[in-house]
Design a protein around this motif. Structure first.
Motif, mmCIF file in Angstrom:
data_model
loop_
_atom_site.group_PDB
_atom_site.id
_atom_site.type_symbol
_atom_site.label_atom_id
_atom_site.label_comp_id
_atom_site.label_asym_id
_atom_site.label_seq_id
_atom_site.Cartn_x
_atom_site.Cartn_y
_atom_site.Cartn_z
ATOM 1 N N PHE A 38 0.810 -1.218 0.000
ATOM 2 C CA PHE A 38 0.000 0.000 0.000
ATOM 3 C C PHE A 38 0.845 1.271 0.000
ATOM 4 C CE2 PHE A 38 -2.109 -3.485 2.156
ATOM 5 C CZ PHE A 38 -3.323 -3.538 1.509
ATOM 6 N N LEU A 90 -1.440 -2.939 -5.778
ATOM 7 C CA LEU A 90 -1.580 -4.260 -5.175
ATOM 8 C C LEU A 90 -1.106 -5.346 -6.129
ATOM 9 C CD1 LEU A 90 -5.019 -4.151 -3.307
ATOM 10 C CD2 LEU A 90 -2.769 -4.457 -2.294
ATOM 11 N N ILE A 359 0.056 1.472 8.139
ATOM 12 C CA ILE A 359 -1.119 1.416 7.267
ATOM 13 C C ILE A 359 -2.407 1.330 8.089
ATOM 14 C CG2 ILE A 359 0.170 0.419 5.344
ATOM 15 C CD1 ILE A 359 -1.127 -2.277 5.953
ATOM 16 N N TYR A 369 -5.885 2.536 3.307
ATOM 17 C CA TYR A 369 -4.620 1.887 3.642
ATOM 18 C C TYR A 369 -3.469 2.456 2.815
ATOM 19 C CZ TYR A 369 -7.414 -1.653 6.079
ATOM 20 O OH TYR A 369 -8.273 -2.296 6.942
ATOM 21 N N TYR A 370 -3.777 3.006 1.667
ATOM 22 C CA TYR A 370 -2.732 3.560 0.800
ATOM 23 C C TYR A 370 -2.132 4.798 1.442
ATOM 24 C CZ TYR A 370 -4.431 0.385 -2.783
ATOM 25 O OH TYR A 370 -4.775 -0.740 -3.483
#
Length: 496
Positions: A38, A90, A359, A369-370
């Motif tokens: 992420f 991802l 994260i 989460y990024y």
């Protein structure tokens, strides 16, 4: 009791199945690397590979719209993922984890072939760790990709003696070269080994045939990457970018061979101790091949005068096997304390634990989460309605990908290339030096938005004049629109 429990986890090496070994290595690789799936960018090179790949997906051959120093098959790996999965960090990072698993699996196979399944097993576990931790190794680097094909080729040379297998190994080596050219010295070491072993076995003619098949296989992928440029009528683009530019870059490097000597000294000391103690039989042809490969890779470091952390990934598989052999002899009559091994296995991934906490915290604070300026800077540009197309990233240049923008010049594809003026002739840059390129980027193109890193030089510390020019120009013609994390976003003043 804990010792018995831990020893019960140790497999029966002779009954190990390849499928289960690979699945175990893949699971370990994904677990170690998952928290970094992420992250915006982990290394500048990875971001550049993504930009080059996107350009290829958009219909531009590498080096025609954007430009970087790496061979073309590095970009092909990313292009295939982007073409199938779109702009997915991802997907890129997941397949990167699988690459590590494959490299580690063939480390297992090679270690098993050279000495024993036990050595191969522990070497493969160490390989997953060393290819996933410490520095920028959590990203997908050209070293990862080159070893993805190099290690199976090495295994085939050790396992088989028929010419057909040498041809297949050659193809794999050719692919690895089109991902990392410095492996050419390791390949030369392999060719010398093939010839030397054939002479020793008094089968010189057979050795010549093997070399022909191996060499033919190596040439095939190299020619395959050249053909699209030949068909497009621009063969000089391939020659300049793939062959001449790396040679010019190598000659232009200001690094000293002294930077590599500590590594050489450590490896020589290790080899001498192992030879004197008879821990490693260097007369064994299979051990000789590993040694020849190591020598070739180290020679490439000496030639460039540089040895970064991610460069060492080209040494780890072979070195771990030799280290495992040495330790198996050194510790033969000593009890192995497995709880210590378990403690190291659990404690080494400190970076993964910290990133996992980051994260989770980022999800709690920002709902995603990024994380990283590669995401937050484009978000800021959109929210503040700044110009998202006419933008220049001196840092966090993965932002081009997020914003659906493109670097304003070939030199700016990788920000460091702006100061590598020795490379300019090889991508037909009409500017002669870095200051001319900066003047073109800032004063001729006049980007509406410029991104730099706060409290850090725009370029490496030796480029004082270039850094001063950028800072002075931004002070005179731009205003600071905002700071996001460690990034500074500037917008051009009206009338400037």
């Amino acid at each position: 009791m804990p010792h018995k429990f831990i020893t019960s986890l140790i497999p029966n090496y002779q009954n190990l199945k390849d499928g289960k070994v690979f699945l175990g290595l893949a699971l370990l690789s994904v677990c170690l690397r998952f928290p970094f799936f992420f992250r915006d960018y982990i290394d500048r090179d990875e971001s550049t590979f993504i930009l080059m790949a996107q350009s290829w997906v958009d219909g531009h051959l590498p080096y025609t719209q954007l430009w970087d120093l790496k061979p073309p098959l590095v970009f092909l790996f990313f292009s295939v993922i982007i073409y199938i999965f779109g702009k997915s960090f991802l997907a890129i990072r997941f397949f990167g984890a699988l690459v590590v698993a494959v490299v580690s699996f063939y480390t297992y196979k090679t270690g098993k072939e050279v000495y024993s399944a036990r050595i191969g097993f522990w070497s493969s576990l160490g390989c997953v760790y060393l290819l996933s931790l410490f520095g920028s190794l959590q990203g997908v680097m050209s070293e990862h990709l080159s070893m993805l094909f190099f290690m199976p080729a090495l295994f085939l040379l050790l396992k088989h003696r028929k010419a057909g297998w040498f041809f297949i190994a050659g193809i794999l080596l050719g692919v690895s070269l089109m991902m990392k050219l410095n492996l050419a010295y390791a390949v030369i070491g392999m060719l010398l080994w093939v010839f030397g072993i054939s002479i020793f076995e008094r089968k010189a003619r057979r050795g010549f045939v093997r070399i022909v098949f191996l060499g033919s296989g190596i040439i095939l992928p190299v020619v395959a990457t050249f053909l699209p440029y030949l068909a497009s009528g621009i063969p000089e683009v391939w020659m300049d970018s793939v062959i001449r530019a790396p040679l010019a870059y190598s000659n232009d490097l200001q690094s000293s061979v002294l930077n590599v000597l500590p590594l050489v000294a450590v490896l020589l000391l290790f080899g001498m101790i192992c030879w004197k103690k008879k821990w490693i039989d260097f007369s064994d042809p299979k051990v000789l091949l590993l040694t020849a490969v190591l020598a070739g890779v180290v020679f490439s470091f000496l030639k460039s005068g540089k040895v970064n952390g991610h460069y060492l990934m080209q040494l780890y598989p072979m070195l771990l096997i030799l280290l495992g052999i040495a330790l198996s002899h050194a510790l033969r009559h000593r009890q192995i304390y497995y709880p210590l091994a378990l403690f190291l296995a659990v404690s080494l991934p400190v970076e993964s634990y910290i990133e996992l906490a980051n994260i989770i915290d980022n999800k709690r604070k920002h709902g995603t989460y990024y994380n990283g300026e590669g995401f937050t800077v484009p978000d800021f540009i959109r929210e503040q309605k700044l110009n998202s197309e006419d933008v220049l990233f001196f840092e966090y240049h993965i932002g081009y990908w997020i914003l659906d923008a493109s670097p304003p010049s070939k030199a700016a594809t990788h920000p460091s290339n702006i100061c590598r003026q020795a490379l300019y002739p090889y991508f037909e840059n009409p500017r002669k030096n870095a200051l001319e390129e900066l003047e073109y980027l800032l004063d001729s193109l006049k980007p509406k938005t410029v991104v730099t890193r706060k409290e850090k030089s725009v370029f490496d510390k030796e480029y004082v004049e270039e850094d001063a020019y950028v800072r002075s120009y931004l002070s005179d013609h731009y205003r600071l629109a905002g700071t996001v994390g460690r990034a500074e976003i500037f917008t051009r003043l009206k009338g400037h």
